[in-house]
Every structure is written in C-alpha cells, then in structure tokens.
Write a protein that holds these residues in place. Structure first.
Motif, PDB file in Angstrom:
ATOM      1  N   ASN A  47       3.643  12.877  -7.570  1.00  0.00           N
ATOM      2  CA  ASN A  47       3.594  13.623  -8.829  1.00  0.00           C
ATOM      3  C   ASN A  47       2.230  13.538  -9.507  1.00  0.00           C
ATOM      4  O   ASN A  47       2.107  13.797 -10.694  1.00  0.00           O
ATOM      5  CB  ASN A  47       4.683  13.164  -9.798  1.00  0.00           C
ATOM      6  N   GLY A  48       1.208  13.150  -8.757  1.00  0.00           N
ATOM      7  CA  GLY A  48      -0.144  13.117  -9.303  1.00  0.00           C
ATOM      8  C   GLY A  48      -0.349  12.152 -10.447  1.00  0.00           C
ATOM      9  O   GLY A  48      -1.207  12.365 -11.296  1.00  0.00           O
ATOM     10  N   ILE A  49       0.416  11.046 -10.487  1.00  0.00           N
ATOM     11  CA  ILE A  49       0.296  10.134 -11.634  1.00  0.00           C
ATOM     12  C   ILE A  49      -0.875   9.168 -11.504  1.00  0.00           C
ATOM     13  O   ILE A  49      -1.201   8.464 -12.455  1.00  0.00           O
ATOM     14  CB  ILE A  49       1.589   9.329 -11.890  1.00  0.00           C
ATOM     15  N   GLY A  50      -1.510   9.123 -10.344  1.00  0.00           N
ATOM     16  CA  GLY A  50      -2.628   8.206 -10.176  1.00  0.00           C
ATOM     17  C   GLY A  50      -3.010   8.082  -8.722  1.00  0.00           C
ATOM     18  O   GLY A  50      -2.591   8.877  -7.876  1.00  0.00           O
ATOM     19  N   TYR A  51      -3.795   7.066  -8.424  1.00  0.00           N
ATOM     20  CA  TYR A  51      -4.204   6.833  -7.050  1.00  0.00           C
ATOM     21  C   TYR A  51      -4.491   5.355  -6.826  1.00  0.00           C
ATOM     22  O   TYR A  51      -4.679   4.592  -7.760  1.00  0.00           O
ATOM     23  CB  TYR A  51      -5.431   7.678  -6.684  1.00  0.00           C
ATOM     24  N   ALA A  52      -4.514   4.983  -5.553  1.00  0.00           N
ATOM     25  CA  ALA A  52      -4.886   3.629  -5.147  1.00  0.00           C
ATOM     26  C   ALA A  52      -6.085   3.754  -4.222  1.00  0.00           C
ATOM     27  O   ALA A  52      -6.037   4.492  -3.236  1.00  0.00           O
ATOM     28  CB  ALA A  52      -3.735   2.942  -4.429  1.00  0.00           C
ATOM     29  N   ALA A  53      -7.159   3.080  -4.560  1.00  0.00           N
ATOM     30  CA  ALA A  53      -8.385   3.136  -3.773  1.00  0.00           C
ATOM     31  C   ALA A  53      -8.698   1.751  -3.215  1.00  0.00           C
ATOM     32  O   ALA A  53      -8.764   0.789  -3.966  1.00  0.00           O
ATOM     33  CB  ALA A  53      -9.540   3.618  -4.643  1.00  0.00           C
ATOM     34  N   PRO A  54      -8.864   1.650  -1.885  1.00  0.00           N
ATOM     35  CA  PRO A  54      -9.210   0.346  -1.314  1.00  0.00           C
ATOM     36  C   PRO A  54     -10.606  -0.076  -1.747  1.00  0.00           C
ATOM     37  O   PRO A  54     -11.511   0.735  -1.871  1.00  0.00           O
ATOM     38  CB  PRO A  54      -9.151   0.593   0.193  1.00  0.00           C
ATOM     39  N   ILE A  55     -10.749  -1.358  -2.010  1.00  0.00           N
ATOM     40  CA  ILE A  55     -12.039  -1.943  -2.380  1.00  0.00           C
ATOM     41  C   ILE A  55     -12.521  -2.745  -1.176  1.00  0.00           C
ATOM     42  O   ILE A  55     -11.731  -3.380  -0.483  1.00  0.00           O
ATOM     43  CB  ILE A  55     -11.879  -2.855  -3.615  1.00  0.00           C
ATOM     44  N   ASP A  56     -13.800  -2.717  -0.928  1.00  0.00           N
ATOM     45  CA  ASP A  56     -14.355  -3.432   0.221  1.00  0.00           C
ATOM     46  C   ASP A  56     -14.395  -4.931  -0.069  1.00  0.00           C
ATOM     47  O   ASP A  56     -15.450  -5.550  -0.128  1.00  0.00           O
ATOM     48  CB  ASP A  56     -15.751  -2.915   0.534  1.00  0.00           C
ATOM     49  N   HIS A  57     -13.219  -5.477  -0.288  1.00  0.00           N
ATOM     50  CA  HIS A  57     -13.113  -6.888  -0.656  1.00  0.00           C
ATOM     51  C   HIS A  57     -11.705  -7.374  -0.301  1.00  0.00           C
ATOM     52  O   HIS A  57     -10.731  -6.672  -0.551  1.00  0.00           O
ATOM     53  CB  HIS A  57     -13.366  -7.041  -2.155  1.00  0.00           C
ATOM     54  N   LYS A  58     -11.634  -8.547   0.292  1.00  0.00           N
ATOM     55  CA  LYS A  58     -10.335  -9.151   0.602  1.00  0.00           C
ATOM     56  C   LYS A  58     -10.260 -10.540  -0.014  1.00  0.00           C
ATOM     57  O   LYS A  58     -11.257 -11.233  -0.136  1.00  0.00           O
ATOM     58  CB  LYS A  58     -10.133  -9.264   2.109  1.00  0.00           C
ATOM     59  N   VAL A  59      -9.060 -10.920  -0.409  1.00  0.00           N
ATOM     60  CA  VAL A  59      -8.789 -12.260  -0.920  1.00  0.00           C
ATOM     61  C   VAL A  59      -7.644 -12.821  -0.096  1.00  0.00           C
ATOM     62  O   VAL A  59      -6.574 -12.215  -0.030  1.00  0.00           O
ATOM     63  CB  VAL A  59      -8.426 -12.229  -2.424  1.00  0.00           C
ATOM     64  N   SER A  60      -7.871 -13.943   0.544  1.00  0.00           N
ATOM     65  CA  SER A  60      -6.864 -14.589   1.408  1.00  0.00           C
ATOM     66  C   SER A  60      -6.281 -13.601   2.414  1.00  0.00           C
ATOM     67  O   SER A  60      -5.086 -13.564   2.658  1.00  0.00           O
ATOM     68  CB  SER A  60      -5.748 -15.197   0.559  1.00  0.00           C
ATOM     69  N   GLY A  61      -7.150 -12.758   2.976  1.00  0.00           N
ATOM     70  CA  GLY A  61      -6.728 -11.805   4.000  1.00  0.00           C
ATOM     71  C   GLY A  61      -6.039 -10.555   3.469  1.00  0.00           C
ATOM     72  O   GLY A  61      -5.603  -9.711   4.234  1.00  0.00           O
ATOM     73  N   ARG A  62      -5.942 -10.437   2.160  1.00  0.00           N
ATOM     74  CA  ARG A  62      -5.269  -9.279   1.558  1.00  0.00           C
ATOM     75  C   ARG A  62      -6.307  -8.302   1.004  1.00  0.00           C
ATOM     76  O   ARG A  62      -7.239  -8.703   0.321  1.00  0.00           O
ATOM     77  CB  ARG A  62      -4.333  -9.725   0.437  1.00  0.00           C
ATOM     78  N   ARG A  63      -6.132  -7.006   1.323  1.00  0.00           N
ATOM     79  CA  ARG A  63      -7.027  -5.967   0.826  1.00  0.00           C
ATOM     80  C   ARG A  63      -6.825  -5.776  -0.675  1.00  0.00           C
ATOM     81  O   ARG A  63      -5.703  -5.737  -1.162  1.00  0.00           O
ATOM     82  CB  ARG A  63      -6.744  -4.649   1.548  1.00  0.00           C
ATOM     83  N   MET A  64      -7.910  -5.666  -1.390  1.00  0.00           N
ATOM     84  CA  MET A  64      -7.858  -5.379  -2.813  1.00  0.00           C
ATOM     85  C   MET A  64      -7.886  -3.860  -2.998  1.00  0.00           C
ATOM     86  O   MET A  64      -8.584  -3.162  -2.264  1.00  0.00           O
ATOM     87  CB  MET A  64      -9.045  -6.012  -3.534  1.00  0.00           C
ATOM     88  N   TYR A  65      -7.128  -3.376  -3.963  1.00  0.00           N
ATOM     89  CA  TYR A  65      -7.078  -1.948  -4.287  1.00  0.00           C
ATOM     90  C   TYR A  65      -7.275  -1.774  -5.776  1.00  0.00           C
ATOM     91  O   TYR A  65      -6.857  -2.607  -6.567  1.00  0.00           O
ATOM     92  CB  TYR A  65      -5.713  -1.343  -3.912  1.00  0.00           C
TER      93      TYR A  65
END
Length: 115
Positions: free
Chosen positions: A14-32
């Motif tokens: 419904n176009g309420i927003g977005y999630a963009a990956p960040i070139d950064h991980k913490v404890s193996g988890r991708r930051m968005y």
C-alpha cells in the motif's frame, strides 16, 4: 536488523514506506533503514502506531525483523512549496536555503552551492 540479507530496497504494501538495506551488519544481521514516506503531524515524537504499521508491513519480507532505534525528522517546506534561497530580509549576514520538503536530499546540496 534481520538475518535476511537482501541487497535491494523493498517497497512496503500500500505504499506506506520502504526498507533499504544498509551496508552494515551487527552480529551477522543486516541492518535496514525502515522509513515511511510523508506524514503530517503536529508532534515532534515518533508515532508508535505508525511505527507498528511499518514493522508489521516489513515482516512480510523480513520475518525476524527487530527494531533497534526509532527517530523522527522534520522536512521544512514553504507555504507555496517553493524553496527559500537567498539573504534573509532582516539580517544582512544570514542566508537561507530551506523549504525543500521531500526534495531536500535531491536538490538541497546544489542549491546550497549557489549561495
């Protein structure tokens, strides 16, 4: 953050927003960076209901998403939606470069270089 490691932006339903990956991980988890688009509000605090709606929507793509930090920012815009660029009327040594609204990231830097 999420264990899902997407390399592309996800537009939420419904176009309420977005999630963009960040070139950064913490404890193996991708930051968005999870972001809504334009919300008009009279408060300065993040809207907990809006945050929940964004997180619930992104869970369709990132099952184990965890919120790490929440913030709100203001995008000043002028009454006629045209940026204000130039000397301030009252102070001779003050210049304005404001009022871009949602276009600040795309044209603000170039406009600032005009000053």
């Amino acid at each position: 953050s999420s264990s899902d490691d997407l390399e592309y932006n996800v537009t939420l339903p419904n176009g309420i927003g977005y999630a963009a990956p960040i070139d950064h991980k913490v404890s193996g988890r991708r930051m968005y960076r999870l972001s809504g688009f334009v919300d008009f509000t009279s408060t300065k605090e993040p809207d907990e209901h809006r945050i929940k709606a964004l997180v619930d929507a992104v869970k369709l793509h990132l099952n184990d998403v965890r919120v790490i930090d929440v913030s709100a920012c203001h995008r000043p815009f002028s009454a006629d939606d045209r940026p204000i660029i130039g000397p301030a009327a009252v102070f001779g040594n003050v210049y304005l470069c404001t009022g871009f609204g949602s276009r600040g990231w795309s044209i603000g830097l170039g406009s600032g270089s005009l000053l």
